[in-house]
Design a protein around this motif. Structure first.
Motif, PDB file in Angstrom:
ATOM      1  N   VAL A   1       0.969  -1.179   0.058  1.00  0.00           N
ATOM      2  CA  VAL A   1      -0.094   0.081  -0.053  1.00  0.00           C
ATOM      3  C   VAL A   1       0.769   1.254  -0.214  1.00  0.00           C
ATOM      4  N   ARG A   2       0.541   2.255  -0.971  1.00  0.00           N
ATOM      5  CA  ARG A   2       0.959   3.552  -0.652  1.00  0.00           C
ATOM      6  C   ARG A   2       0.009   4.621  -0.655  1.00  0.00           C
ATOM      7  N   PRO A   3       0.144   5.719   0.144  1.00  0.00           N
ATOM      8  CA  PRO A   3      -0.853   6.847  -0.125  1.00  0.00           C
ATOM      9  C   PRO A   3      -0.755   7.288  -1.522  1.00  0.00           C
ATOM     10  N   GLY A   4      -2.035   7.390  -2.098  1.00  0.00           N
ATOM     11  CA  GLY A   4      -2.366   8.047  -3.430  1.00  0.00           C
ATOM     12  C   GLY A   4      -2.447   9.478  -3.482  1.00  0.00           C
ATOM     13  N   LYS A   5      -3.526  10.025  -3.540  1.00  0.00           N
ATOM     14  CA  LYS A   5      -3.918  11.391  -3.479  1.00  0.00           C
ATOM     15  C   LYS A   5      -3.109  12.192  -2.456  1.00  0.00           C
ATOM     16  N   MET A   6      -2.751  11.603  -1.295  1.00  0.00           N
ATOM     17  CA  MET A   6      -2.453  12.236  -0.172  1.00  0.00           C
ATOM     18  C   MET A   6      -0.818  12.565  -0.305  1.00  0.00           C
ATOM     19  N   THR A   7      -0.417  12.185  -1.578  1.00  0.00           N
ATOM     20  CA  THR A   7       0.932  12.475  -1.882  1.00  0.00           C
ATOM     21  C   THR A   7       1.031  13.521  -2.757  1.00  0.00           C
ATOM     22  N   SER A   8       2.017  14.323  -3.101  1.00  0.00           N
ATOM     23  CA  SER A   8       2.252  15.329  -4.068  1.00  0.00           C
ATOM     24  C   SER A   8       2.731  14.564  -5.120  1.00  0.00           C
TER      25      SER A   8
ATOM     26  N   ALA B   1       4.671   8.781   3.578  1.00  0.00           N
ATOM     27  CA  ALA B   1       4.482   7.406   4.497  1.00  0.00           C
ATOM     28  C   ALA B   1       5.287   6.452   3.589  1.00  0.00           C
ATOM     29  N   MET B   2       5.551   5.235   3.979  1.00  0.00           N
ATOM     30  CA  MET B   2       6.300   4.272   2.971  1.00  0.00           C
ATOM     31  C   MET B   2       5.409   3.244   2.841  1.00  0.00           C
ATOM     32  N   ALA B   3       5.732   2.408   1.795  1.00  0.00           N
ATOM     33  CA  ALA B   3       4.991   0.988   1.514  1.00  0.00           C
ATOM     34  C   ALA B   3       4.657   0.465   2.867  1.00  0.00           C
ATOM     35  N   VAL B   4       3.631   0.038   3.035  1.00  0.00           N
ATOM     36  CA  VAL B   4       3.251  -0.787   4.184  1.00  0.00           C
ATOM     37  C   VAL B   4       2.600  -2.244   3.897  1.00  0.00           C
ATOM     38  N   TRP B   5       3.088  -3.205   4.286  1.00  0.00           N
ATOM     39  CA  TRP B   5       2.441  -4.460   3.925  1.00  0.00           C
ATOM     40  C   TRP B   5       1.408  -4.733   4.934  1.00  0.00           C
TER      41      TRP B   5
ATOM     42  N   ASP C   1      -8.997  -8.546   8.077  1.00  0.00           N
ATOM     43  CA  ASP C   1      -9.664  -8.489   6.670  1.00  0.00           C
ATOM     44  C   ASP C   1      -9.042  -7.740   5.635  1.00  0.00           C
ATOM     45  N   VAL C   2      -7.789  -8.183   5.142  1.00  0.00           N
ATOM     46  CA  VAL C   2      -6.941  -7.348   4.100  1.00  0.00           C
ATOM     47  C   VAL C   2      -7.692  -6.827   3.040  1.00  0.00           C
ATOM     48  N   TYR C   3      -8.687  -7.445   2.512  1.00  0.00           N
ATOM     49  CA  TYR C   3      -9.356  -6.974   1.343  1.00  0.00           C
ATOM     50  C   TYR C   3     -10.219  -5.868   1.516  1.00  0.00           C
ATOM     51  N   LYS C   4     -10.824  -5.860   2.828  1.00  0.00           N
ATOM     52  CA  LYS C   4     -11.561  -4.723   3.216  1.00  0.00           C
ATOM     53  C   LYS C   4     -10.760  -3.355   3.441  1.00  0.00           C
ATOM     54  N   MET C   5      -9.874  -3.767   3.890  1.00  0.00           N
ATOM     55  CA  MET C   5      -8.467  -2.620   4.327  1.00  0.00           C
ATOM     56  C   MET C   5      -8.188  -1.999   2.911  1.00  0.00           C
TER      57      MET C   5
ATOM     58  N   ARG D   1      -8.040   2.273  -0.923  1.00  0.00           N
ATOM     59  CA  ARG D   1      -8.346   2.774  -2.221  1.00  0.00           C
ATOM     60  C   ARG D   1      -9.322   3.812  -2.465  1.00  0.00           C
ATOM     61  N   ALA D   2     -10.434   3.679  -1.661  1.00  0.00           N
ATOM     62  CA  ALA D   2     -11.365   4.661  -1.707  1.00  0.00           C
ATOM     63  C   ALA D   2     -10.729   6.211  -1.104  1.00  0.00           C
ATOM     64  N   LYS D   3     -10.048   6.006  -0.232  1.00  0.00           N
ATOM     65  CA  LYS D   3      -9.436   7.278   0.258  1.00  0.00           C
ATOM     66  C   LYS D   3      -8.349   7.855  -0.613  1.00  0.00           C
ATOM     67  N   GLY D   4      -8.002   7.094  -1.682  1.00  0.00           N
ATOM     68  CA  GLY D   4      -7.097   7.749  -2.604  1.00  0.00           C
ATOM     69  C   GLY D   4      -5.642   7.051  -2.691  1.00  0.00           C
ATOM     70  N   GLY D   5      -5.608   6.036  -1.783  1.00  0.00           N
ATOM     71  CA  GLY D   5      -4.135   5.160  -1.600  1.00  0.00           C
ATOM     72  C   GLY D   5      -4.022   4.442  -2.752  1.00  0.00           C
ATOM     73  N   SER D   6      -2.877   4.206  -3.234  1.00  0.00           N
ATOM     74  CA  SER D   6      -2.687   3.383  -4.186  1.00  0.00           C
ATOM     75  C   SER D   6      -2.150   1.843  -3.699  1.00  0.00           C
ATOM     76  N   ILE D   7      -2.686   0.812  -4.393  1.00  0.00           N
ATOM     77  CA  ILE D   7      -2.221  -0.541  -3.791  1.00  0.00           C
ATOM     78  C   ILE D   7      -1.070  -1.117  -4.898  1.00  0.00           C
ATOM     79  N   THR D   8       0.066  -1.221  -4.155  1.00  0.00           N
ATOM     80  CA  THR D   8       1.311  -1.619  -5.088  1.00  0.00           C
ATOM     81  C   THR D   8       1.423  -3.149  -5.439  1.00  0.00           C
ATOM     82  N   ARG D   9       0.619  -3.795  -4.189  1.00  0.00           N
ATOM     83  CA  ARG D   9       0.359  -5.243  -4.732  1.00  0.00           C
ATOM     84  C   ARG D   9      -0.900  -5.787  -4.112  1.00  0.00           C
ATOM     85  N   GLU D  10      -1.698  -6.292  -4.920  1.00  0.00           N
ATOM     86  CA  GLU D  10      -3.074  -6.738  -4.587  1.00  0.00           C
ATOM     87  C   GLU D  10      -2.757  -7.861  -3.678  1.00  0.00           C
TER      88      GLU D  10
END
Ligand SMILES: C[C@@H](O)C(=O)SC[C@H](NC(=O)CC[C@H](N)C(=O)O)C(=O)NCC(=O)O
Ligand SMILES: [Zn+2]
Length: 223
Positions: free
Chosen positions: A15-22, A36-40, A162-166, A171-180
């Motif tokens: 996971v990486r923050p999406g919109k929250m980053t410039s 923030a850094m990638a967080v597994w 529940d990693v799927y829910k998280m 994603r809904a908050k703009g974060g980008s998922i780097t690995r599904e």
């Protein structure tokens, strides 16, 4: 022993923050602190009343057989109070990172402090009090809005029911998922240890749950 069949799986997500980053780092070496850094987010879940100890280790099982016997491992913290307290990560935007960790991972902001004489602020976040839980200490240096991520740091790993829910919430908050989530993960689930009351009955049960049994390396008869 009894109850419904145990269900568990070990899914990893990146996971990486999406919109929250410039900016999104082009590569790890040129990457900049994006707040923030990638967080597994790891997912281990079981629905059963036996105590299940699930270890997933970072390399194959042969290289990382447990060094300390499991019963000694359980006794050790009762005698030795030394433990990890926190890891420090410098960020370019303290409030944006706090928002990401609290809203996307459910961490709580435990404390915040500002040290104007040394021109920095700290924030401590985690999943429980610092007296008993490892926490992340974020450092913001006045006027420093980016850092080179470099190639040394890997990730923080967190567990979630529940990693799927998280992942969907992030994603809904703009974060980008780097690995599904769903693997294949670099850290396969390697072993499961069960404490059961009836060894023969348990072996018969788990021989039916082939997947589970393939993972099962040891069954401890509960004392
Ligand atoms: C509060 C306590 O848990 C700390 O870890 S404070 C550690 C201290 N931090 C700072 O001085 C922050 C500002 C500094 N410019 C920095 O960016 O670190 C410290 O020892 N920092 C040095 C380090 O290597 O962490
Ligand atoms: Zn510290």
């Amino acid at each position: 022993m009894g109850g419904e069949k145990p269900r568990f799986s070990n899914e990893m997500a990146g996971v990486r923050p999406g919109k929250m980053t410039s900016t999104q780092p082009e590569s790890r070496a040129q990457g900049r602190s994006i707040g923030a850094m990638a967080v597994w987010a790891c997912f281990v879940k079981w629905a059963w009343n036996a105590s299940i100890c699930i270890d997933h280790i970072h390399s194959n099982m042969a290289e990382s057989a447990p060094v300390v016997p499991s019963d000694e491992l359980l006794e050790w913290p009762k005698k030795d109070k030394r433990r990890f307290l926190h890891a420090v990560y410098r960020v370019g935007d303290l409030d944006r990172t706090i928002k990401f960790y609290t809203e996307c991972f459910g961490m709580k902001l435990l404390r915040k402090r500002d040290i104007p004489e040394e021109k920095y602020s700290n924030a401590f976040l985690g999943f429980g009090p610092e007296e008993s839980h490892f926490v992340v200490e974020l450092t913001y240096n006045y006027g420093v809005d980016k850092y080179d991520i470099g190639t040394g740091f890997g990730h923080f790993a967190i567990a979630t029911p529940d990693v799927y829910k998280m992942v969907e919430e992030i994603r809904a908050k703009g974060g980008s998922i780097t690995r599904e989530p769903g693997g294949p993960t670099p850290e396969p689930l390697c072993q499961v240890m069960l404490r059961v009351g009836d060894l023969d009955r348990s072996i018969k049960f788990y021989e039916k749950v082939q997947y589970f049994f393939d993972l099962l390396c040891e069954i401890h008869v509960a004392v």
